[in-house]
Scaffold this motif. Structure first.
Motif, PDB file in Angstrom:
ATOM      1  N   GLY A   1       0.833  -1.194   0.000  1.00  0.00           N
ATOM      2  CA  GLY A   1       0.000   0.000   0.000  1.00  0.00           C
ATOM      3  C   GLY A   1       0.864   1.239   0.000  1.00  0.00           C
ATOM      4  O   GLY A   1       1.767   1.395  -0.832  1.00  0.00           O
ATOM      5  N   LYS A   2       0.624   2.088   0.985  1.00  0.00           N
ATOM      6  CA  LYS A   2       1.391   3.335   1.072  1.00  0.00           C
ATOM      7  C   LYS A   2       2.711   3.150   1.818  1.00  0.00           C
ATOM      8  O   LYS A   2       3.519   4.077   1.879  1.00  0.00           O
ATOM      9  CB  LYS A   2       0.564   4.410   1.795  1.00  0.00           C
ATOM     10  N   TYR A   3       2.961   1.991   2.431  1.00  0.00           N
ATOM     11  CA  TYR A   3       4.100   1.827   3.339  1.00  0.00           C
ATOM     12  C   TYR A   3       5.165   0.890   2.771  1.00  0.00           C
ATOM     13  O   TYR A   3       4.875   0.047   1.934  1.00  0.00           O
ATOM     14  CB  TYR A   3       3.618   1.300   4.697  1.00  0.00           C
ATOM     15  N   MET A   4       6.355   1.086   3.273  1.00  0.00           N
ATOM     16  CA  MET A   4       7.500   0.224   2.938  1.00  0.00           C
ATOM     17  C   MET A   4       7.665  -0.792   4.055  1.00  0.00           C
ATOM     18  O   MET A   4       7.775  -0.427   5.232  1.00  0.00           O
ATOM     19  CB  MET A   4       8.785   1.062   2.815  1.00  0.00           C
ATOM     20  N   GLN A   5       7.667  -2.047   3.729  1.00  0.00           N
ATOM     21  CA  GLN A   5       7.863  -3.102   4.706  1.00  0.00           C
ATOM     22  C   GLN A   5       9.198  -3.794   4.446  1.00  0.00           C
ATOM     23  O   GLN A   5       9.549  -4.073   3.307  1.00  0.00           O
ATOM     24  CB  GLN A   5       6.728  -4.122   4.615  1.00  0.00           C
ATOM     25  N   LEU A   6       9.941  -4.065   5.508  1.00  0.00           N
ATOM     26  CA  LEU A   6      11.237  -4.737   5.383  1.00  0.00           C
ATOM     27  C   LEU A   6      11.050  -6.205   5.033  1.00  0.00           C
ATOM     28  O   LEU A   6      10.167  -6.878   5.562  1.00  0.00           O
ATOM     29  CB  LEU A   6      12.031  -4.622   6.684  1.00  0.00           C
ATOM     30  N   THR A   7      11.875  -6.686   4.139  1.00  0.00           N
ATOM     31  CA  THR A   7      11.932  -8.115   3.851  1.00  0.00           C
ATOM     32  C   THR A   7      12.734  -8.787   4.961  1.00  0.00           C
ATOM     33  O   THR A   7      13.260  -8.126   5.872  1.00  0.00           O
ATOM     34  CB  THR A   7      12.627  -8.370   2.506  1.00  0.00           C
TER      35      THR A   7
ATOM     36  N   ALA B   1      15.646 -10.062   4.644  1.00  0.00           N
ATOM     37  CA  ALA B   1      17.006  -9.537   4.513  1.00  0.00           C
ATOM     38  C   ALA B   1      17.093  -8.131   5.110  1.00  0.00           C
ATOM     39  O   ALA B   1      18.085  -7.771   5.763  1.00  0.00           O
ATOM     40  CB  ALA B   1      17.425  -9.516   3.044  1.00  0.00           C
ATOM     41  N   GLY B   2      16.033  -7.342   4.885  1.00  0.00           N
ATOM     42  CA  GLY B   2      16.001  -5.996   5.446  1.00  0.00           C
ATOM     43  C   GLY B   2      15.990  -6.018   6.963  1.00  0.00           C
ATOM     44  O   GLY B   2      16.643  -5.191   7.618  1.00  0.00           O
ATOM     45  N   GLN B   3      15.227  -6.965   7.547  1.00  0.00           N
ATOM     46  CA  GLN B   3      15.196  -7.105   9.002  1.00  0.00           C
ATOM     47  C   GLN B   3      16.594  -7.433   9.554  1.00  0.00           C
ATOM     48  O   GLN B   3      16.994  -6.961  10.611  1.00  0.00           O
ATOM     49  CB  GLN B   3      14.201  -8.203   9.406  1.00  0.00           C
ATOM     50  N   GLU B   4      17.318  -8.271   8.807  1.00  0.00           N
ATOM     51  CA  GLU B   4      18.677  -8.626   9.228  1.00  0.00           C
ATOM     52  C   GLU B   4      19.569  -7.389   9.247  1.00  0.00           C
ATOM     53  O   GLU B   4      20.367  -7.177  10.168  1.00  0.00           O
ATOM     54  CB  GLU B   4      19.241  -9.677   8.272  1.00  0.00           C
ATOM     55  N   LEU B   5      19.430  -6.550   8.222  1.00  0.00           N
ATOM     56  CA  LEU B   5      20.235  -5.329   8.152  1.00  0.00           C
ATOM     57  C   LEU B   5      19.823  -4.342   9.247  1.00  0.00           C
ATOM     58  O   LEU B   5      20.670  -3.658   9.822  1.00  0.00           O
ATOM     59  CB  LEU B   5      20.076  -4.686   6.775  1.00  0.00           C
ATOM     60  N   LEU B   6      18.528  -4.293   9.549  1.00  0.00           N
ATOM     61  CA  LEU B   6      18.061  -3.412  10.621  1.00  0.00           C
ATOM     62  C   LEU B   6      18.622  -3.850  11.973  1.00  0.00           C
ATOM     63  O   LEU B   6      19.012  -3.021  12.798  1.00  0.00           O
ATOM     64  CB  LEU B   6      16.531  -3.419  10.660  1.00  0.00           C
ATOM     65  N   THR B   7      18.665  -5.153  12.200  1.00  0.00           N
ATOM     66  CA  THR B   7      19.257  -5.676  13.445  1.00  0.00           C
ATOM     67  C   THR B   7      20.718  -5.244  13.556  1.00  0.00           C
ATOM     68  O   THR B   7      21.198  -4.844  14.626  1.00  0.00           O
ATOM     69  CB  THR B   7      19.159  -7.212  13.483  1.00  0.00           C
ATOM     70  N   LEU B   8      21.439  -5.325  12.430  1.00  0.00           N
ATOM     71  CA  LEU B   8      22.835  -4.875  12.402  1.00  0.00           C
ATOM     72  C   LEU B   8      22.920  -3.385  12.728  1.00  0.00           C
ATOM     73  O   LEU B   8      23.800  -2.953  13.490  1.00  0.00           O
ATOM     74  CB  LEU B   8      23.444  -5.164  11.029  1.00  0.00           C
ATOM     75  N   ALA B   9      21.999  -2.594  12.152  1.00  0.00           N
ATOM     76  CA  ALA B   9      22.009  -1.147  12.398  1.00  0.00           C
ATOM     77  C   ALA B   9      21.786  -0.846  13.878  1.00  0.00           C
ATOM     78  O   ALA B   9      22.453   0.018  14.468  1.00  0.00           O
ATOM     79  CB  ALA B   9      20.941  -0.462  11.550  1.00  0.00           C
ATOM     80  N   HIS B  10      20.846  -1.538  14.506  1.00  0.00           N
ATOM     81  CA  HIS B  10      20.557  -1.317  15.928  1.00  0.00           C
ATOM     82  C   HIS B  10      21.767  -1.660  16.804  1.00  0.00           C
ATOM     83  O   HIS B  10      21.972  -1.057  17.863  1.00  0.00           O
ATOM     84  CB  HIS B  10      19.355  -2.169  16.366  1.00  0.00           C
ATOM     85  N   ARG B  11      22.561  -2.626  16.355  1.00  0.00           N
ATOM     86  CA  ARG B  11      23.730  -3.029  17.145  1.00  0.00           C
ATOM     87  C   ARG B  11      24.931  -2.123  16.902  1.00  0.00           C
ATOM     88  O   ARG B  11      25.651  -1.754  17.844  1.00  0.00           O
ATOM     89  CB  ARG B  11      24.097  -4.482  16.812  1.00  0.00           C
TER      90      ARG B  11
END
Length: 299
Positions: free
Chosen positions: A53-59, A61-71
């Motif tokens: 829809g109007k939003y971007m959802q992480l795949t 792989a994206g979730q894995e990269l987000l976890t890396l970013a948080h760390r």
């Protein structure tokens, strides 16, 4: 290759749930942000987002990269903050080298308030540099050199801390006790107690006896100040130390100062640092505090 900006982008988009808002917070244009995402996905050969829809959802792989970013990002921010503090001189490591064997009692009077004033500075005293510390200072193995005998070098600065007098210390029943001063010749029948240092680095040799060609009857080396003073108190020998050590230990040991020669042996204690470090706040603070902890010159 994953870069810091990629981690910041994925974290910001997930927080804002909007590429437009994320671009504003990261000071990027929306097209620049979109280009960075596409390039990263091409390089990794994986999709990081999918549109719902109007939003971007992480795949996944994206979730894995987000976890890396948080760390990773909090660690980077923490280290950037520390590096700024290093640049401002408010945090760091202070390694002290000593070329003044009896100065530890004085040093304790400096380090106690310094540690309270500069809680983020790690302090270490390098005992192996008690003597020959100049090379350690030049080679960045220590940051400060405490010495009574500075050697002038173009890239070093030696700051005078306080004046003192090198004197002979004798026990309560020693015949020198009540003399106004002694001559080098009078040392020829004495047992001289010193730290385990080459004689040419001892003031009583180099500045008092050696010019007259005099040697003591016996030279005994002892590593600790307290044992030396105990030996002197019990008339097992005499020693030459800064006068302020008598003042500091007169309640603990029955010892007495005698002037070395009619004019005495005046000395100065110095703190040596690299000129490149002169503007470092926590180093300068140590020097300024050291100047406040001095001892009387006269006997």
């Amino acid at each position: 290759m994953i870069e810091i900006i990629h981690l910041k982008i994925i974290q910001e988009i997930e927080t804002q749930k909007s590429m437009t808002a994320a671009a504003v917070n990261l000071c990027l244009t929306q097209s620049a942000l979109s280009h960075a995402i596409r390039k990263l996905e091409q390089n990794l050969q994986v999709s990081l987002w999918r549109r719902e829809g109007k939003y971007m959802q992480l795949t996944q792989a994206g979730q894995e990269l987000l976890t890396l970013a948080h760390r990773i990002l909090p660690q980077i921010e923490h280290n950037e903050s520390k590096l700024k503090q290093y640049a401002q001189g408010s945090i760091g490591s202070l390694k002290i080298g000593m070329e003044c064997h009896p100065c530890y009692q004085w040093l304790l009077k400096v380090t106690s308030p310094y540690l309270k004033q500069w809680p983020q500075v790690e302090l270490d005293v390098k005992q192996k540099f008690k003597f020959g510390g100049l090379g350690a200072l030049l080679n960045y193995e220590i940051d400060i050199l405490i010495t009574p005998d500075p050697i002038i070098k173009s890239d070093l600065h030696f700051e005078p801390v306080f004046n003192y007098e090198q004197i002979l210390i004798v026990g309560p029943s020693h015949p020198f006790r009540n003399l106004p001063y002694i001559t080098p010749e009078q040392m020829s029948s004495e047992t001289l107690l010193t730290y385990p240092v080459e004689p040419n680095r001892l003031d009583i040799y180099s500045l008092f006896m050696a010019p007259k060609g005099i040697m003591p009857r016996r030279h005994k080396t002892i590593e600790t100040t307290d044992i030396i003073l105990q030996m002197v108190e019990n008339n097992r020998g005499v020693t030459a130390l800064p006068h302020w050590l008598v003042q500091e230990n007169k309640e603990r040991f029955e010892i007495f100062p005698v002037k070395l020669g009619k004019k005495g042996i005046p000395k100065q204690l110095f703190i040596g640092i690299r000129k490149a470090d002169q503007l470092t706040n926590y180093l300068d603070a140590f020097i300024q505090l050291s100047k406040q902890i001095s001892f009387p010159m006269s006997t």
